[in-house]
Design a protein around this motif. Structure first.
Motif, mmCIF file in Angstrom:
data_model
loop_
_atom_site.group_PDB
_atom_site.id
_atom_site.type_symbol
_atom_site.label_atom_id
_atom_site.label_comp_id
_atom_site.label_asym_id
_atom_site.label_seq_id
_atom_site.Cartn_x
_atom_site.Cartn_y
_atom_site.Cartn_z
ATOM 1 N N GLY A 85 21.481 -8.421 3.452
ATOM 2 C CA GLY A 85 20.469 -7.475 2.986
ATOM 3 C C GLY A 85 19.323 -8.168 2.282
ATOM 4 N N SER A 86 19.620 -9.206 1.492
ATOM 5 C CA SER A 86 18.566 -9.939 0.781
ATOM 6 C C SER A 86 17.630 -10.639 1.760
ATOM 7 N N ALA A 87 18.200 -11.224 2.802
ATOM 8 C CA ALA A 87 17.368 -11.928 3.792
ATOM 9 C C ALA A 87 16.419 -10.953 4.488
ATOM 10 N N HIS A 121 0.834 -1.213 0.000
ATOM 11 C CA HIS A 121 0.000 0.000 0.000
ATOM 12 C C HIS A 121 0.868 1.263 0.000
ATOM 13 N N ALA A 122 1.902 1.242 -0.853
ATOM 14 C CA ALA A 122 2.806 2.391 -0.942
ATOM 15 C C ALA A 122 2.500 3.191 -2.199
ATOM 16 N N ASP A 123 3.130 4.358 -2.315
ATOM 17 C CA ASP A 123 2.868 5.237 -3.454
ATOM 18 C C ASP A 123 4.079 5.294 -4.394
ATOM 19 N N GLU A 124 3.987 6.193 -5.395
ATOM 20 C CA GLU A 124 5.055 6.302 -6.395
ATOM 21 C C GLU A 124 6.378 6.743 -5.767
ATOM 22 N N THR A 125 6.303 7.571 -4.716
ATOM 23 C CA THR A 125 7.531 8.010 -4.043
ATOM 24 C C THR A 125 8.251 6.825 -3.409
ATOM 25 N N THR A 126 7.500 5.926 -2.799
ATOM 26 C CA THR A 126 8.107 4.728 -2.208
ATOM 27 C C THR A 126 8.718 3.855 -3.289
ATOM 28 N N TYR A 127 8.002 3.715 -4.398
ATOM 29 C CA TYR A 127 8.528 2.949 -5.530
ATOM 30 C C TYR A 127 9.898 3.506 -5.942
ATOM 31 N N THR A 128 9.981 4.825 -6.032
ATOM 32 C CA THR A 128 11.235 5.457 -6.427
ATOM 33 C C THR A 128 12.332 5.210 -5.405
ATOM 34 N N TRP A 129 11.967 5.316 -4.109
ATOM 35 C CA TRP A 129 12.994 5.184 -3.075
ATOM 36 C C TRP A 129 13.451 3.747 -2.879
ATOM 37 N N VAL A 130 12.645 2.784 -3.216
ATOM 38 C CA VAL A 130 13.100 1.380 -3.153
ATOM 39 C C VAL A 130 14.256 1.178 -4.133
ATOM 40 N N ILE A 131 14.197 1.886 -5.257
ATOM 41 C CA ILE A 131 15.274 1.802 -6.247
ATOM 42 C C ILE A 131 16.398 2.768 -5.900
ATOM 43 N N THR A 132 16.032 3.996 -5.533
ATOM 44 C CA THR A 132 17.036 5.013 -5.240
ATOM 45 C C THR A 132 17.917 4.621 -4.061
ATOM 46 N N SER A 133 17.342 3.968 -3.060
ATOM 47 C CA SER A 133 18.121 3.588 -1.873
ATOM 48 C C SER A 133 19.266 2.649 -2.248
ATOM 49 N N VAL A 134 18.972 1.713 -3.150
ATOM 50 C CA VAL A 134 20.044 0.803 -3.604
ATOM 51 C C VAL A 134 21.114 1.578 -4.353
ATOM 52 N N LEU A 135 20.673 2.435 -5.271
ATOM 53 C CA LEU A 135 21.636 3.195 -6.060
ATOM 54 C C LEU A 135 22.456 4.131 -5.189
ATOM 55 N N LEU A 136 21.821 4.770 -4.215
ATOM 56 C CA LEU A 136 22.543 5.696 -3.344
ATOM 57 C C LEU A 136 23.562 4.954 -2.485
ATOM 58 N N GLY A 171 15.253 0.064 4.004
ATOM 59 C CA GLY A 171 16.452 -0.169 4.810
ATOM 60 C C GLY A 171 17.217 -1.404 4.349
ATOM 61 N N ALA A 172 16.480 -2.476 4.045
ATOM 62 C CA ALA A 172 17.133 -3.699 3.567
ATOM 63 C C ALA A 172 17.791 -3.470 2.206
ATOM 64 N N ARG A 173 17.148 -2.664 1.380
ATOM 65 C CA ARG A 173 17.723 -2.368 0.072
ATOM 66 C C ARG A 173 19.019 -1.556 0.202
ATOM 67 N N SER A 195 10.602 -8.186 4.860
ATOM 68 C CA SER A 195 10.054 -6.841 5.062
ATOM 69 C C SER A 195 8.546 -6.880 5.272
ATOM 70 N N GLN A 196 8.076 -6.059 6.236
ATOM 71 C CA GLN A 196 6.656 -5.965 6.539
ATOM 72 C C GLN A 196 6.061 -4.615 6.181
ATOM 73 N N ASN A 197 6.924 -3.636 5.868
ATOM 74 C CA ASN A 197 6.448 -2.297 5.529
ATOM 75 C C ASN A 197 7.466 -1.632 4.612
ATOM 76 N N PRO A 198 7.092 -0.520 3.971
ATOM 77 C CA PRO A 198 8.016 0.139 3.030
ATOM 78 C C PRO A 198 9.328 0.574 3.675
ATOM 79 N N GLY A 199 9.281 1.048 4.903
ATOM 80 C CA GLY A 199 10.498 1.499 5.577
ATOM 81 C C GLY A 199 11.500 0.367 5.774
ATOM 82 N N MET A 200 11.012 -0.788 6.198
ATOM 83 C CA MET A 200 11.892 -1.940 6.394
ATOM 84 C C MET A 200 12.485 -2.393 5.057
ATOM 85 N N LEU A 201 11.684 -2.349 3.998
ATOM 86 C CA LEU A 201 12.166 -2.749 2.678
ATOM 87 C C LEU A 201 13.244 -1.789 2.187
#
Length: 821
Positions: A105-107, A58-73, A120-122, A112-118
């Motif tokens: 990180g993969s484990a 139940h996340a939005d487009e910003t979360t979608y972006t940050w799931v990718i951006t966090s890895v790249l950063l 962080g793992a990324r 992950s149970q929420n966007p924040g945990m995901l």
């Protein structure tokens, strides 16, 4: 030939290890390539699953972006740290550590149970993937020469293609398989990582460089804070607050201040995270800038393809992966083929230029994307992008690695990867914000047309198409199709900027060995320091590889006209000194050229009026210095330069001058005669025409043996050997008149005879020439001396007649052939 070796240079430049065979390199790279496969898989396997993951959380487009951006950063920040560690400790241990961090990180991501945990793992995954990405380039650079590296970079590109092809397909199948679910997208890479750990332990053997470790943690913190603040601003601007607001001023201003502090810290750090000295070379600076813009365009645009296929075309995650195959095919083909050609030719810039063209064209064409665009057109556009990425990404790294010393390979490789991934993080964040804004705009327009104006804004979450009514689903698909097209439209200018930058990169042919001196393109030349040439200390001079002794103070060692004196001075390596004539007078405006042992030009300088010069060298190593000046013989010297500047004085001897007169048989001058001087290899050194008095003269002839050839109308050409000294050499040439015999071969009835064979022999019976008559029966022999000759004509029964030439022009002589009566 002169050799000057400063004291201590042997310790500074140990003998290079013997090159590894193709089999040994493949064994060493097997685990490394598997580790790279894992790192790439961590991103690609999730790409097609992200719309499903974000929808279920139940996340939005910003979360979608940050799931990718966090890895790249995380990858961006950790890459230079890994690269610096690679210059200090075991590269093998670092690769294995990167794999372990990735597994952890993969484990966590799978649990992950929420966007924040995901997110962080990324970040943890990104830290591990950053190590694998940076160290793969570093280790390849350590064990493979730049010339051969193009071949193995092709293998790396193939692995990249395999992981990029297989990742979305694997991720799509996992998401579409009910008894697995999206969490297994993170678990699937763990077995590959474990296998890579085992293979690396058995196959990878890289020399360990041990020295004091000094990590620039302050620099790492500052660049992380600066980039993170900038990305947070881009993510929420226009949504949580206006683009022009106090929040924007605070965040952008804070990011700029942190960036300036980062540059200040890097300039003073002992082991900087980004060595600023590398940017003295314009070629390296341009390659890094091009990498950043390629990263912005590549990561920023292609990241949202999975959303396009699933949300604009309604495809399943598996089909979304299948439909990206044209782009991956283009990447695999271009990287592999370009790598093989680069290895054979040593030329790489043409592939960067062509790749930039394909990348820019691909993004421009993708800007026309809509939800109902024909797939075959889309496939062509994606293929162009794949070809562009395959030709630019690895070869930009290669161009930088070719211009740094072996001990800087880790830092240099990581700097390129750093800015490329930084560009990717900025691109994903900025273009993600663009996509969210454009999708909302198009959805508002579409829903308003349906009379649902009150529901136009929505809550910003990514929808599940299967749960939407048909009319609204069409609006959502159209909005995402148009929005992703706009993303590519905004990405295309960045690709164009990268292409323009690539055009200004100077191509340096690839070295065939890591031990060769580095060619640095576009390095700013140091200004000559007055009086610094007089700081003479100690020198160890060698001639033909044998030590000749040590000299101190003002003592000098002279070999073959050169004087070598080692000097201590502040600053980096260089060569400086004076050019004088044999009489001790300074030679101003003499040209000096510095090349490496393979003949590649490194630098060029012109002496001042006092004969002084100053040349920058890219580092310690063996170089060849060539000095030349008008009216002087050129000199060449082989110099071994250490970490300190080397003073080297050269003496240029005066060059020779060749003069003479061309005379005829009676002693009369021959004007407008062509005079050609060739060396012992047959190369033309100089040419000229005699004056009305028959005289000729050539200046600037290097002392040696030459052939003087003279020809003139009405005279027989002649050639004579001549030895030119350092002064003036005179050589007169006498030309003999050229006689010519010509006539017509006729049959006895008086008509000309075609295809008759005519041969002329001298008095000794030697064949002087032969000819075949044309339809007019005529023949001619020129450049003959006076004397007796025999003309033999055949066609009918042969006829042989003796003639005597007086050596004064044409001698007509007709011959009649026919059968005896």
């Amino acid at each position: 030939m002169t050799t000057a070796v400063p004291a201590g240079v042997r310790e500074a430049a140990p003998d290079p290890a013997p090159p590894m065979s193709h089999k040994e390199i493949l064994e060493a790279l097997s685990g490394l390539l598997l580790g790279m496969f894992v790192a790439i898989l961590s991103s690609t396997v999730v790409s097609n699953a992200l719309p499903t993951i974000i929808a279920e959380l139940h996340a939005d487009e910003t979360t979608y972006t940050w799931v990718i951006t966090s890895v790249l950063l995380a990858t961006t920040i950790s890459t230079p740290l890994w690269g610096k560690l690679a210059d200090l400790v075991s590269k093998k241990v670092l690769v294995q550590l990167g794999l372990i961090i990735y597994i952890i990180g993969s484990a966590i991501a799978g649990l992950s149970q929420n966007p924040g945990m995901l997110i962080g793992a990324r970040v943890i995954q990104g830290l591990g993937a950053g190590g694998l990405t940076a160290l793969a380039q570093v280790i390849m650079a350590a064990i493979i020469s730049p010339r051969e590296r193009g071949r193995y970079s092709g293998y790396l590109g193939a692995v990249f293609a395999l992981a990029t092809i297989g990742g979305p397909l694997i991720g799509g199948v996992i998401v579409d398989t009910s008894w697995l679910g999206w969490r297994w997208c993170f678990y699937v890479g763990v077995p590959f990582a474990v296998i890579a750990l085992i293979v690396l332990q058995k196959t990878l053997h890289v020399p360990v460089l041990k020295r004091e470790v000094k990590i620039d943690w302050t620099g790492a913190f500052l660049i992380t804070a600066s980039v993170s603040l900038l990305l947070v601003w881009v993510s929420f601007a226009g949504n949580k607050y206006d683009w022009l607001s106090w929040q924007t001023g605070a965040m952008v201003g804070g990011a700029v201040v942190l960036a300036l502090l980062f540059l200040l810290v890097e300039a003073r750090a002992r082991e900087p995270i980004v060595p600023l000295r590398l940017f003295r070379s314009s070629a390296i600076s341009l390659a890094v800038a091009a990498s950043m813009f390629v990263g912005i365009a590549m990561f920023g645009a292609t990241t949202f393809l999975s959303q396009y296929f699933q949300l604009a075309r309604g495809e399943t995650p598996t089909m979304a992966g299948v439909m990206t195959l044209p782009m991956i095919l283009g990447l695999a083909l271009s990287s592999t083929i370009a790598g093989q050609i680069i290895t054979r030719t040593g030329r790489w810039k043409i592939f960067l230029v062509v790749g930039g063209l394909f990348l820019t064209a691909g993004f421009g064409l993708m800007a026309t994307l809509r939800y109902d665009t024909d797939y075959w057109l889309l496939a062509v556009y994606m293929f162009c992008i794949g070809v562009g990425v395959g030709m630019t990404m690895q070869n930009l790294v290669l161009s930088v690695q070719n211009q740094v010393r072996p001990e800087e390979l880790g830092a240099a490789s990581s700097v390129v990867a750093f800015f490329r991934t930084l560009g990717g993080a900025i691109g994903v964040s900025a273009l993600g914000a663009v996509l969210g804004n454009r999708v909302m705009h198009y959805m508002e327009e579409g829903l308003t047309k349906l009379g649902l104006k009150g529901h136009a804004a929505g809550d910003g979450t990514i929808p599940q198409l299967s749960k939407l009514p048909a009319p609204i689903r069409t609006v959502v698909e159209s909005s995402y199709g148009h929005g992703v097209g706009d993303v590519f439209m905004y990405a295309a200018p960045f690709a164009l900027v990268a292409l323009i930058i690539i055009l200004f990169i100077k191509e340096i042919p690839l070295r065939t060995s890591n031990a060769e001196p580095v060619v640095a393109a576009g390095v700013e030349e140091r200004a000559s320091a007055p009086g610094r040439h007089a700081q003479r200390d100690t020198v160890v001079a060698e001639s033909n590889g044998h030590a000749m002794g040590a000299f101190t103070g003002e003592d000098t060692a002279t070999f073959g006209g050169g004087t070598a004196v080692a000097a201590r001075a502040e600053g980096g390596s260089g060569i400086r000194g004076f050019i004088t004539g044999s009489d001790g007078v300074p030679v101003g405006h003499a040209t000096l050229t510095l090349i490496d042992v393979r003949g590649h030009q490194l630098g060029r300088a012109v002496t001042q009026a006092d004969g002084s010069y100053d040349l920058w060298t890219p580092g310690g190593g063996t170089y060849v210095l060539i000095a030349s000046a008008g009216d002087h013989d050129p000199q060449v010297a082989t110099l071994a330069v250490g970490d300190q500047p080397l003073d080297f004085d050269l003496v240029l001897s005066g060059s020779g001058k060749l003069t003479g007169t061309v005379l005829g048989a009676g002693g009369a001058p021959v004007p407008e005669a062509m005079v050609v001087v060739t060396d012992v290899r047959g190369e033309v050194v100089s040419t000229g025409v005699t004056d009305p008095a028959g005289g000729f003269g050539f200046a600037g002839i290097v002392a040696g043996v030459y052939t003087l050839t003279v020809s003139a109308e009405g005279h027989r050409p002649t050639a004579a050997p001549v030895e030119v000294g350092t002064g003036q050499t005179r050589q007169d040439i006498q030309l003999l008149p050229a006689a010519q015999v010509r006539g017509t071969i006729r049959v006895k009835d008086g008509g000309p005879l075609a295809d008759a064979r005519v041969t002329i022999l001298d008095a000794a019976g030697n064949v002087v020439g032969s000819a075949t008559t044309g339809v007019d029966g005529e023949y001619a022999f020129a450049d003959l001396t006076g004397g007796q000759y025999t003309v033999v004509a055949s066609g009918y029964p042969p006829v042989a007649n003796t003639i005597t030439l007086n050596g004064r022009g044409d001698e007509p002589y007709d011959v009649w052939l026919g059968h005896a009566d």
